[in-house]
Design an enzyme around this catalytic site. Sequence first.
Site, short mmCIF file in Angstrom:
data_model
loop_
_atom_site.label_atom_id
_atom_site.label_comp_id
_atom_site.label_asym_id
_atom_site.label_seq_id
_atom_site.Cartn_x
_atom_site.Cartn_y
_atom_site.Cartn_z
N GLY A 1 10.88 -2.77 5.65
CA GLY A 1 10.13 -4.04 5.64
C GLY A 1 9.69 -4.37 4.22
O GLY A 1 9.91 -5.49 3.73
N HIS A 2 9.08 -3.40 3.55
CA HIS A 2 8.68 -3.61 2.15
C HIS A 2 9.90 -3.93 1.28
O HIS A 2 9.86 -4.83 0.44
CB HIS A 2 8.04 -2.34 1.58
N MET B 1 0.84 -1.20 0.00
CA MET B 1 0.00 0.00 0.00
C MET B 1 0.88 1.26 0.00
O MET B 1 0.42 2.35 0.34
CB MET B 1 -0.94 0.01 1.20
N GLY B 2 2.16 1.10 -0.35
CA GLY B 2 3.05 2.25 -0.44
C GLY B 2 3.52 2.74 0.91
O GLY B 2 3.48 2.00 1.89
N LYS C 1 5.03 -10.36 9.25
CA LYS C 1 4.51 -9.42 10.25
C LYS C 1 2.99 -9.50 10.30
O LYS C 1 2.40 -9.56 11.36
CB LYS C 1 4.95 -7.99 9.93
P1 AMP Z 1 1.38 -2.95 3.48
O1 AMP Z 1 1.93 -1.89 2.59
O2 AMP Z 1 1.33 -2.58 4.91
O3 AMP Z 1 0.10 -3.55 2.95
O4 AMP Z 1 2.43 -4.14 3.42
C1 AMP Z 1 2.83 -4.73 2.20
C2 AMP Z 1 3.61 -5.97 2.48
O5 AMP Z 1 4.79 -5.64 3.24
C3 AMP Z 1 2.82 -7.02 3.29
O6 AMP Z 1 3.12 -8.31 2.79
C4 AMP Z 1 3.38 -6.82 4.67
O7 AMP Z 1 3.28 -7.98 5.48
C5 AMP Z 1 4.82 -6.49 4.37
N1 AMP Z 1 5.44 -5.80 5.51
C6 AMP Z 1 4.96 -4.70 6.16
N2 AMP Z 1 5.75 -4.38 7.20
C7 AMP Z 1 6.76 -5.30 7.22
C8 AMP Z 1 7.89 -5.51 8.07
N3 AMP Z 1 8.16 -4.73 9.09
N4 AMP Z 1 8.70 -6.55 7.77
C9 AMP Z 1 8.45 -7.37 6.73
N5 AMP Z 1 7.39 -7.23 5.89
C10 AMP Z 1 6.56 -6.20 6.13
#
Ligand code: AMP
Length: 285
Positions: free
Chosen positions: A36-37, A30-31, A149
């Site tokens: 982590g991303h 989601m940007g 996570k």
């Molecule tokens: P989001 O943008 O929050 O939807 O996350 C996109 C992807 O990044 C999802 O697969 C999350 O699980 C992963 N993600 C978010 N935060 C972390 C993190 N701290 N470590 C590893 N992967 C992450």
Amino acid sequence: MNILRSNEALQQWSQHQSLGQKTVGFVPTMGALHEGHLSLVRESLKQCDATVVSIFVNPKQFGPQEDLSSYPRTEQQDLALLETLNVDAVFIPSPEEMYPADFYTVVDVPALSQHLCGASRPGHFRGVATVVTLLFNLVRPDKAFFGEKDFQQLRIIQTMVKDLYMPVVVVGCPTVRESNGLAMSSRNKYLSAQEREDAGMIHQTLVELKQMVEMGQRDVDQLLDVGRLRLEAVPGLKMDYLEIIDYNSLLPVAPVINIQQAVIIAVAVFLGQARLIDHIDVKEF
Ligand code: AMP
């Protein structure tokens, strides 16, 4: 780096990779990208010939009272970061591109979606499963990379892919943390400097509970009591849930932990303007 904004452009890019015999890795986000991303992106670049990252703040996974309008959007910065990593393509659709007026389908894995985060976020995982299915069908990736996570999300996607024989390998990647243990999240932007520091207690509490299990404590209620006590000592923190669950079914383990089972301790709290989640594995010792 190809910047694709229409479903058709994405499909064409993907077909082009397949014609060139290239394996495609896909990282949905989601940007507001953070380390982590980027760890997911690096894994995809390592494992696949071509990598596409999507950036889409998916309205279907936000509840009416949630932060859809205030969710951080940092497109230019995200693109610059992905460019430095040599990502092949970025998909940035508008909500109208993804969900035209005659879009009616929902994808749901109810048995895994209604408790834990699903209890305080009704419909959230239906929105996630629906958008991930749509994205998988547009990209047709060989592998898709998700963070551990968001373990409930990962388990739901793994289950959906297994049940429906979706032709994609789901790769779970370890949680990337700040130096105080706080799991990185786009929503950490909502925290003040003090809250960010205090939030380190979430991971520290999980580590402490894991150590208690390793020392022989198996009583679920006693572990949860210690955990709540630690967390509720953080100024302004409100518990959503703290549970000890089976990794596969996501159901609570009670009254004692059987360490032969894959068990995790999962937590969600409200701190300041943010809702934060984390978990720890207690099976590997
Ligand atoms: P989001 O943008 O929050 O939807 O996350 C996109 C992807 O990044 C999802 O697969 C999350 O699980 C992963 N993600 C978010 N935060 C972390 C993190 N701290 N470590 C590893 N992967 C992450």
